[in-house]
Design a protein around this motif. Sequence first.
Motif, short mmCIF file in Angstrom:
data_model
loop_
_atom_site.label_atom_id
_atom_site.label_comp_id
_atom_site.label_asym_id
_atom_site.label_seq_id
_atom_site.Cartn_x
_atom_site.Cartn_y
_atom_site.Cartn_z
N ASP A 67 0.90 -1.27 -0.06
CA ASP A 67 0.04 0.15 0.12
C ASP A 67 0.80 1.07 0.06
O ASP A 67 0.68 2.17 -0.77
CB ASP A 67 -1.00 0.14 0.95
N GLY A 117 -4.59 1.13 3.64
CA GLY A 117 -5.96 0.39 3.85
C GLY A 117 -6.91 0.85 2.97
O GLY A 117 -8.11 0.38 2.99
N HIS A 118 -6.66 1.60 2.25
CA HIS A 118 -7.90 1.96 1.29
C HIS A 118 -7.23 2.72 -0.18
O HIS A 118 -6.18 2.58 -0.33
CB HIS A 118 -8.57 3.17 1.83
N THR A 119 -8.00 3.24 -1.02
CA THR A 119 -7.53 3.58 -2.09
C THR A 119 -7.71 5.03 -2.26
O THR A 119 -8.35 5.82 -1.21
CB THR A 119 -8.16 2.91 -3.60
N THR A 122 -11.32 6.81 -1.14
CA THR A 122 -11.59 7.08 0.08
C THR A 122 -10.86 8.54 0.38
O THR A 122 -11.63 9.21 1.09
CB THR A 122 -10.85 5.93 1.06
N SER A 171 -19.56 -3.33 -4.41
CA SER A 171 -18.26 -2.93 -4.04
C SER A 171 -17.63 -4.03 -3.38
O SER A 171 -16.59 -4.23 -3.31
CB SER A 171 -18.02 -1.56 -3.45
N SER A 175 -13.33 -5.65 -3.05
CA SER A 175 -12.24 -4.74 -2.45
C SER A 175 -11.53 -5.20 -1.59
O SER A 175 -11.53 -4.88 -0.32
CB SER A 175 -12.94 -3.31 -2.21
N SER A 181 -8.77 -2.22 -7.74
CA SER A 181 -10.23 -2.77 -7.21
C SER A 181 -11.18 -2.57 -8.13
O SER A 181 -11.32 -2.52 -9.49
CB SER A 181 -10.25 -2.16 -5.81
N ASP A 185 -13.82 2.06 -3.97
CA ASP A 185 -13.66 1.24 -2.91
C ASP A 185 -14.70 1.58 -1.83
O ASP A 185 -15.55 2.67 -1.88
CB ASP A 185 -12.18 1.22 -2.27
N THR A 187 -14.99 1.90 1.54
CA THR A 187 -14.98 3.03 2.54
C THR A 187 -15.51 4.25 1.98
O THR A 187 -16.28 5.18 2.59
CB THR A 187 -13.46 3.35 2.95
N SER A 188 -15.12 4.59 0.62
CA SER A 188 -15.52 5.87 -0.13
C SER A 188 -16.94 5.70 -0.16
O SER A 188 -17.67 6.92 0.13
CB SER A 188 -14.77 5.92 -1.46
#
Length: 225
Positions: A67, A117-119, A122, A171, A175, A181, A185, A187-188
């Motif tokens: 990441d 942890g996200h893209t 987010t 999603s 993801s 992904s 994602d 979370t977003s």
Amino acid sequence: MDKLVISLGGSVFTDNPLRIGFIRKLAATVSELRKNYQIGIVVGGGALARSYISALRPEKVNDNVLDEIGIYATRMNALSFTSFLDNINTKIPTTVNDAVEMIGLYGCVIMGGTEPGHTTDTVAALLAERIGARILINGTSVDGVYDSDPAKNKNARKYSELSYEEAIKRSIVSSVGAGPSVFMDLTSLVIAKRSGIRIYVIRGDEIEEYKNICSTGKTGGTIIG
Ligand code: UTP
């Protein structure tokens, strides 16, 4: 002034290494939109991130490290984009807080990822939430959200609208882990839902879409919200 956030998929921005013609056009469009909007642009990692992550994953490199490597790629792309705009941040902010300060200074900020942890989707949603943007445009390599992969299924159907709940369900399926992904994602989407941010999923290189969305609220892509 109205506020707008654009999440620009790295695959739209990069092509071994950069899609310079597209980047010039996007910069011209952003310069125009800046007259009426404060704008946050979050650039993805694209081929650069993907090549490193896919080379290192078989070597059992820790996902958190992958990441971080992806984040460096997003920041390289973001810094590249700043070169095409006037009166813009010269340093790439590493947090949403810093990005907000830069919007205060320049009326516009270009950034990449923040933490593992996200893209960047987010990051874009958090930035939109923080500055009170009602609109988030997600420029991807596909012209909307489909019920199956349009590259593999010629009968795939594009949604013109999706509720947050439906988008979240779609999603969740794919993801997981560092690297490319789904359309957005998870979370977003959760952040967009809690703050009522309307998401426009478009093909990122359809330049006219950005202006159309801002002037009419309509899109040939998919509206989530
Ligand atoms: P992207 O946001 O480009 O991911 O970040 P993506 O959605 O997988 O790819 P495209 O560009 O839309 O096709 C690249 C990678 O960098 C890491 C993740 O591993 C992500 O997959 N990343 C990015 C983070 O860990 N945190 C961030 O805030 C941003």
